[in-house]
Design a protein around this motif. Structure first.
Motif, PDB file in Angstrom:
ATOM      1  N   VAL A 134       0.834  -1.204   0.000  1.00  0.00           N
ATOM      2  CA  VAL A 134       0.000   0.000   0.000  1.00  0.00           C
ATOM      3  C   VAL A 134       0.865   1.248   0.000  1.00  0.00           C
ATOM      4  O   VAL A 134       0.633   2.195  -0.768  1.00  0.00           O
ATOM      5  N   SER A 135       1.851   1.229   0.830  1.00  0.00           N
ATOM      6  CA  SER A 135       2.704   2.405   0.976  1.00  0.00           C
ATOM      7  C   SER A 135       3.448   2.678  -0.336  1.00  0.00           C
ATOM      8  O   SER A 135       3.604   3.832  -0.760  1.00  0.00           O
ATOM      9  N   GLU A 136       3.859   1.614  -0.995  1.00  0.00           N
ATOM     10  CA  GLU A 136       4.536   1.735  -2.289  1.00  0.00           C
ATOM     11  C   GLU A 136       3.610   2.406  -3.308  1.00  0.00           C
ATOM     12  O   GLU A 136       4.006   3.313  -4.041  1.00  0.00           O
ATOM     13  N   GLU A 137       2.363   1.915  -3.270  1.00  0.00           N
ATOM     14  CA  GLU A 137       1.358   2.425  -4.204  1.00  0.00           C
ATOM     15  C   GLU A 137       1.178   3.942  -4.037  1.00  0.00           C
ATOM     16  O   GLU A 137       1.179   4.699  -5.006  1.00  0.00           O
ATOM     17  N   PHE A 138       1.033   4.357  -2.804  1.00  0.00           N
ATOM     18  CA  PHE A 138       0.830   5.777  -2.541  1.00  0.00           C
ATOM     19  C   PHE A 138       2.080   6.589  -2.853  1.00  0.00           C
ATOM     20  O   PHE A 138       2.002   7.723  -3.324  1.00  0.00           O
ATOM     21  N   ALA A 186      -0.785  18.414  -8.659  1.00  0.00           N
ATOM     22  CA  ALA A 186      -0.183  17.367  -7.821  1.00  0.00           C
ATOM     23  C   ALA A 186      -1.053  17.047  -6.608  1.00  0.00           C
ATOM     24  O   ALA A 186      -1.378  15.885  -6.338  1.00  0.00           O
ATOM     25  N   ILE A 187      -1.424  18.080  -5.891  1.00  0.00           N
ATOM     26  CA  ILE A 187      -2.236  17.858  -4.682  1.00  0.00           C
ATOM     27  C   ILE A 187      -3.588  17.248  -5.029  1.00  0.00           C
ATOM     28  O   ILE A 187      -4.036  16.287  -4.403  1.00  0.00           O
ATOM     29  N   THR A 188      -4.228  17.803  -6.043  1.00  0.00           N
ATOM     30  CA  THR A 188      -5.530  17.268  -6.438  1.00  0.00           C
ATOM     31  C   THR A 188      -5.419  15.800  -6.833  1.00  0.00           C
ATOM     32  O   THR A 188      -6.246  14.969  -6.437  1.00  0.00           O
ATOM     33  N   CYS A 237       4.862  10.542  -6.165  1.00  0.00           N
ATOM     34  CA  CYS A 237       5.959  10.858  -7.086  1.00  0.00           C
ATOM     35  C   CYS A 237       5.410  11.283  -8.444  1.00  0.00           C
ATOM     36  O   CYS A 237       5.774  12.322  -8.991  1.00  0.00           O
ATOM     37  N   ASN A 238       4.506  10.469  -8.975  1.00  0.00           N
ATOM     38  CA  ASN A 238       3.898  10.791 -10.267  1.00  0.00           C
ATOM     39  C   ASN A 238       3.299  12.180 -10.260  1.00  0.00           C
ATOM     40  O   ASN A 238       3.437  12.949 -11.203  1.00  0.00           O
ATOM     41  N   THR A 287       7.304   6.866   6.568  1.00  0.00           N
ATOM     42  CA  THR A 287       6.911   8.279   6.569  1.00  0.00           C
ATOM     43  C   THR A 287       8.094   9.146   6.168  1.00  0.00           C
ATOM     44  O   THR A 287       7.963  10.082   5.382  1.00  0.00           O
ATOM     45  N   GLN A 288       9.230   8.815   6.746  1.00  0.00           N
ATOM     46  CA  GLN A 288      10.458   9.555   6.431  1.00  0.00           C
ATOM     47  C   GLN A 288      10.694   9.599   4.927  1.00  0.00           C
ATOM     48  O   GLN A 288      11.060  10.648   4.364  1.00  0.00           O
ATOM     49  N   LYS A 289      10.483   8.465   4.279  1.00  0.00           N
ATOM     50  CA  LYS A 289      10.706   8.370   2.843  1.00  0.00           C
ATOM     51  C   LYS A 289       9.852   9.411   2.106  1.00  0.00           C
ATOM     52  O   LYS A 289      10.342  10.103   1.195  1.00  0.00           O
ATOM     53  N   TYR A 290       8.609   9.502   2.498  1.00  0.00           N
ATOM     54  CA  TYR A 290       7.715  10.485   1.885  1.00  0.00           C
ATOM     55  C   TYR A 290       8.261  11.889   2.108  1.00  0.00           C
ATOM     56  O   TYR A 290       8.337  12.715   1.202  1.00  0.00           O
ATOM     57  N   VAL A 291       8.599  12.148   3.360  1.00  0.00           N
ATOM     58  CA  VAL A 291       9.084  13.482   3.712  1.00  0.00           C
ATOM     59  C   VAL A 291      10.340  13.805   2.917  1.00  0.00           C
ATOM     60  O   VAL A 291      10.473  14.907   2.358  1.00  0.00           O
ATOM     61  N   ASN A 292      11.231  12.852   2.831  1.00  0.00           N
ATOM     62  CA  ASN A 292      12.481  13.086   2.106  1.00  0.00           C
ATOM     63  C   ASN A 292      12.217  13.414   0.647  1.00  0.00           C
ATOM     64  O   ASN A 292      12.849  14.299   0.072  1.00  0.00           O
ATOM     65  N   TYR A 293      11.289  12.673   0.067  1.00  0.00           N
ATOM     66  CA  TYR A 293      10.989  12.921  -1.336  1.00  0.00           C
ATOM     67  C   TYR A 293      10.494  14.360  -1.530  1.00  0.00           C
ATOM     68  O   TYR A 293      10.980  15.091  -2.395  1.00  0.00           O
ATOM     69  N   THR A 294       9.539  14.734  -0.720  1.00  0.00           N
ATOM     70  CA  THR A 294       9.025  16.101  -0.786  1.00  0.00           C
ATOM     71  C   THR A 294      10.131  17.101  -0.501  1.00  0.00           C
ATOM     72  O   THR A 294      10.235  18.147  -1.162  1.00  0.00           O
ATOM     73  N   ALA A 295      10.932  16.775   0.482  1.00  0.00           N
ATOM     74  CA  ALA A 295      12.035  17.672   0.854  1.00  0.00           C
ATOM     75  C   ALA A 295      12.952  17.901  -0.343  1.00  0.00           C
ATOM     76  O   ALA A 295      13.351  19.042  -0.636  1.00  0.00           O
TER      77      ALA A 295
END
Lengths: 223, 223, 223, 223
Positions: free
Chosen positions: A70-74, A96-98, A79-80, A133-141
């Motif tokens: 699931v986390s991979e999917e999101f 992106a947000i939408t 990223c997309n 969660t960190q992974k998400y944050v890092n990507y955005t960062a």
DNA sequence: CATGAATGAGCGTTCATTCAT
DNA sequence: AATGAATGAACGCTCATTCAT
């Protein structure tokens, strides 16, 4: 020990495992992790406990694979969504947000598992979740870092801003998850976009924002 | 008939109940709700199961009272922090956020329970948690509404902005909770304040923000 | 160890004990022995557990004293009823049975305890109950013995006939206890009397039987 | 899907369930319902708690199935015994009662459960027991009704007479259960038969009664 | 005498996991 | 690969009983 498993049987195995995971997502999202027994899952998946333990080490293993999937999917969705941002930042950001909200909306049970059921399971899993969660944050960062260098944005601390940004998404989604599903999550997109655009001091025009939202909403998503 | 309902015994009872709750906060914050047995709690509190069930209906009842207590405490902190905002909005806002973060920092176990252990317990409790969260959001929303009418701020949707605002706090705190406690949560205050001030388009000067942070950090908090 | 207890305090103690017993009869007859906790009894009796254990050794002790009291009461009723039989046996017998049924009817909770709650409590108590039952049987047996020598009755085995006789009463009462209380137990008197009169081959006339029943039903009983 | 529901495994399951029930009958008849723990039963049956709860919903469920089995068995015995009555009523009646007593004698533990352990368990079960008792009474009542129309018997109220009749059996059996098992229950047959024959005013000769008793006692019963 | 807070042994029950088939 | 009967550790909880006040 290594039985010869033809490609076909391997495929059948993969399918079965996938089937159990998909069923488990539904069951977990309804009853919660602790409220779901292995028996519940196998009955819903129309199989047996024995089979279950052939595919998974234990209950937590199932949840972990499921959570990873699931986390991979999101993550891919996130990223997309962000990749499409080019030099029209306000438009891209809005899209992106939408897009992300739309993905969530189409996958309510998955979101429930990611954001609610996976929390507070046990100390060990909590660590795992923190890493994800960190992974998400890092990507955005990483993305914010990029914007900082190219554009006129105000980001004193990239990491904190990432956390803050994801926090805004998180909390709005949480509210939507906990209340009636009759409301569309994307209804919240506009206010959410404005909040974050302003927070990052990105130049924007209202029309660009609305255009971004509309473009996504009128597009067909297949997941 | 009412011999033993004397003030003294009542006080002793209240103290004992409080003692169990305080102990339980520690134990729950370490092992999580499901990882904590009633036996764990009573042993840590140096009492017996029988006594436990004299003061609480069951394990969930303990967690609920405990959760209510903690949530009340934080709610009060939030209210106190926001009340001090007068016409110097940037200063007040900075002080409020810093204050809130400081309260959290001083009560790590409580925060862990509120934000991690209380999540995904079971459907019934999930509803309760949603209500409590709503209370926080509503309070902030009321505040934003007020600001909207008096000042030059940009808030398209008060409710969503409240959710977003609380989300920024939430996620930063979560990150702090999940990682080493060696870092001070208030270190994150500055970036967080800027993010939200800009998000709401509140006029601010850097010096006012820093002044607000310093004022709170140099003040002694007794909780 | 023997405190000077004036007659008055002794009376007060006796009254309190009696009060607890009376309350317990009601509670036990509603919830059963195992369904009743000591707390249930003391709350219904408006007193405390401590007080309870001052008057009774334990829960079983309460039930035993209570059982003894009730059983004594019924035994006296049975004796009284049978004593009035003189040479008009059919009349006397009818009066005796009707009287006994009336006593039961007026003391439903007591009967429930004697015949239902006291059964199958535990091996120790089962022995006690057997003894008490024996007492009843013996009394009746003595009476039958007497009749056998004086009158033209057919009783091959006094003991078995006593058991059979009491069994007829028992089962009719049980049926009445287990069903709606709207029916009067004494409605069953006639058939029951005839059954046993015939069983013992006692000469009787229908009018005498009916007269016996009526005499009892029109009499006021104070218990 | 239905691999393991093969006839063999189903048979093994049925046997295991039967084994647990049979063991439980012994244990319950010795220690009583409340004096018997689930652990007692599974240890006596040489199995595990988990297995127990695989076959039964809970302790009460076990007792209920067990009670139903036993009650069915005795009901069948009663029916069989009464069916053999033809136009030699005195002979048939004697045989029926003797047969029933013999069945009881050969199944002491079952009888103890039916008549002692099942009483006063709890209000819910008490209702169930009342219904089962009713079934017995109704059957006998049907029989008496039949006799009333064909023969010269005296039955003022079929229902009450049934209750009385069964009461005579009940009480004699109870006495036998509660005392030393050295005496044979069938020793009581003669007096019991006479009591009820006379009660119903059935014409009888002593020789016929004795013949009926003897015929049954000299017959081999397999249950 | 009265109170009710404190105790803890012991109960019924659940459910993740194993393993013979 | 698949089954589901079997296991038992471990849990939440009850309640008769004690005893300091």
């Amino acid at each position: 020990m290594v039985y010869k498993s033809s490609k076909e049987t391997q495929e059948r195995k993969d399918l079965k495992k996938k089937h159990i995971i998909d069923t488990a997502i539904k069951v977990f999202s309804i009853n919660g992790y602790h409220g779901t027994t292995v028996k519940d899952v196998v009955e819903a998946a129309d199989t047996s406990v024995g089979t279950f333990y052939f595919y998974f080490k234990n209950k937590e293993d199932l949840f972990e694979t499921l959570y990873d999937d699931v986390s991979e999917e999101f993550y891919t969705a996130l990223c997309n969504s962000l990749e499409n941002i080019n030099n029209e930042i306000d438009l891209g950001f809005s899209k992106a947000i939408t897009f992300f909200l739309k993905v969530i909306e189409l996958n309510r049970p998955l979101a429930k598992i990611m954001l609610i059921e996976a929390v507070g399971l046990n100390p060990r899993f909590e660590r795992k979740r923190a890493e994800v969660t960190q992974k998400y944050v890092n990507y955005t960062a990483g993305y914010f870092e990029q914007m900082k260098q190219c554009n006129n944005v105000s980001i004193p601390d990239v990491k904190i801003c990432s956390l803050a940004f994801i926090g805004t998404l998180y909390n709005v989604i949480m509210e939507w998850l906990q209340n009636a599903s009759s409301i569309s999550l994307t209804d919240y997109a506009y206010a959410l976009i404005i909040y974050n655009l302003q927070a990052l001091k990105i130049d924007y025009t209202d029309s660009q924002v609305k255009k971004g939202i509309d473009e996504i909403l009128n597009k067909n998503l297949n997941m």
